[in-house]
Design a protein around this motif. Structure first.
Motif, PDB file in Angstrom:
ATOM      1  N   UNK A 157       0.888  -1.150   0.084  1.00 41.65           N
ATOM      2  CA  UNK A 157       0.147   0.123  -0.001  1.00 41.65           C
ATOM      3  C   UNK A 157       0.784   1.124  -0.103  1.00 41.65           C
ATOM      4  N   UNK A 158       1.808   1.358   0.940  1.00 40.29           N
ATOM      5  CA  UNK A 158       2.837   2.468   1.055  1.00 40.29           C
ATOM      6  C   UNK A 158       3.553   2.729  -0.418  1.00 40.29           C
ATOM      7  N   UNK A 159       3.983   1.512  -1.110  1.00 35.04           N
ATOM      8  CA  UNK A 159       4.702   1.542  -2.166  1.00 35.04           C
ATOM      9  C   UNK A 159       3.721   2.178  -3.235  1.00 35.04           C
ATOM     10  N   UNK A 160       2.591   1.944  -3.301  1.00 40.65           N
ATOM     11  CA  UNK A 160       1.602   2.170  -4.315  1.00 40.65           C
ATOM     12  C   UNK A 160       1.256   3.644  -4.260  1.00 40.65           C
ATOM     13  N   UNK A 161       1.032   4.421  -2.967  1.00 45.10           N
ATOM     14  CA  UNK A 161       1.211   5.742  -2.626  1.00 45.10           C
ATOM     15  C   UNK A 161       2.005   6.367  -3.112  1.00 45.10           C
ATOM     16  N   UNK A 162       3.213   5.871  -2.865  1.00 43.13           N
ATOM     17  CA  UNK A 162       4.590   6.665  -3.063  1.00 43.13           C
ATOM     18  C   UNK A 162       4.550   6.673  -4.520  1.00 43.13           C
ATOM     19  N   UNK A 163       4.483   5.589  -5.430  1.00 41.92           N
ATOM     20  CA  UNK A 163       4.522   5.843  -6.729  1.00 41.92           C
ATOM     21  C   UNK A 163       3.499   6.800  -7.503  1.00 41.92           C
ATOM     22  N   UNK A 164       2.304   6.791  -6.900  1.00 43.73           N
ATOM     23  CA  UNK A 164       1.287   7.660  -7.323  1.00 43.73           C
ATOM     24  C   UNK A 164       1.643   9.155  -6.966  1.00 43.73           C
ATOM     25  N   UNK A 165       2.236   9.414  -5.929  1.00 47.54           N
ATOM     26  CA  UNK A 165       2.447  10.847  -5.621  1.00 47.54           C
ATOM     27  C   UNK A 165       3.892  11.243  -5.818  1.00 47.54           C
ATOM     28  N   UNK A 166       4.736  10.402  -6.516  1.00 44.22           N
ATOM     29  CA  UNK A 166       6.202  10.447  -7.072  1.00 44.22           C
ATOM     30  C   UNK A 166       6.880  10.750  -5.821  1.00 44.22           C
ATOM     31  N   UNK A 167       6.689  10.012  -4.538  1.00 33.45           N
ATOM     32  CA  UNK A 167       7.656  10.155  -3.496  1.00 33.45           C
ATOM     33  C   UNK A 167       8.565   8.880  -3.362  1.00 33.45           C
ATOM     34  N   UNK A 168       9.875   8.959  -2.763  1.00 35.90           N
ATOM     35  CA  UNK A 168      10.587   7.754  -2.502  1.00 35.90           C
ATOM     36  C   UNK A 168      10.014   6.957  -1.637  1.00 35.90           C
ATOM     37  N   UNK A 169      10.035   5.673  -1.894  1.00 35.02           N
ATOM     38  CA  UNK A 169       9.542   4.522  -1.140  1.00 35.02           C
ATOM     39  C   UNK A 169      10.444   4.029  -0.018  1.00 35.02           C
ATOM     40  N   UNK A 170      11.656   3.968  -0.307  1.00 33.77           N
ATOM     41  CA  UNK A 170      12.515   3.637   0.834  1.00 33.77           C
ATOM     42  C   UNK A 170      13.552   4.631   1.472  1.00 33.77           C
ATOM     43  N   UNK A 171      13.475   4.910   2.786  1.00 31.26           N
ATOM     44  CA  UNK A 171      13.930   5.703   3.402  1.00 31.26           C
ATOM     45  C   UNK A 171      15.485   5.672   3.276  1.00 31.26           C
ATOM     46  N   UNK A 172      16.112   6.932   2.932  1.00 29.65           N
ATOM     47  CA  UNK A 172      17.490   6.835   2.940  1.00 29.65           C
ATOM     48  C   UNK A 172      18.212   6.548   1.444  1.00 29.65           C
ATOM     49  N   UNK A 173      17.288   6.255   0.375  1.00 27.87           N
ATOM     50  CA  UNK A 173      17.909   6.241  -0.831  1.00 27.87           C
ATOM     51  C   UNK A 173      17.746   7.226  -1.696  1.00 27.87           C
TER      52      UNK A 173
END
Length: 64
Positions: free
Chosen positions: A48-64
């Protein structure tokens, strides 16, 4: 969803349930009556977090 291998922490809470968390993904934690259930729930939260991050153009993994 892409495939990731990330460290997971599992802790037995006083209530007798397990808490699984993935520190590499902000806000990614889930509970379960068994370790397996906690991990299954954690995968669902991570997806769910992955899909939301992709939708909003945000990084999925912290520190990358």
């Amino acid at each position: 969803m892409d495939s990731y291998r990330l460290p997971v922490q599992i802790e037995l809470l006083e209530e007798g349930i397990y808490l699984a968390s993935c520190p590499a993904i902000q806000g990614c934690h889930a509970e379960g009556r068994t370790i397996g259930e906690a991990l299954d729930n954690l995968r669902s939260v991570a997806q769910t977090i992955y899909e939301l991050c992709r939708e909003k153009g945000l990084p999925f993994i912290t520190g990358r």
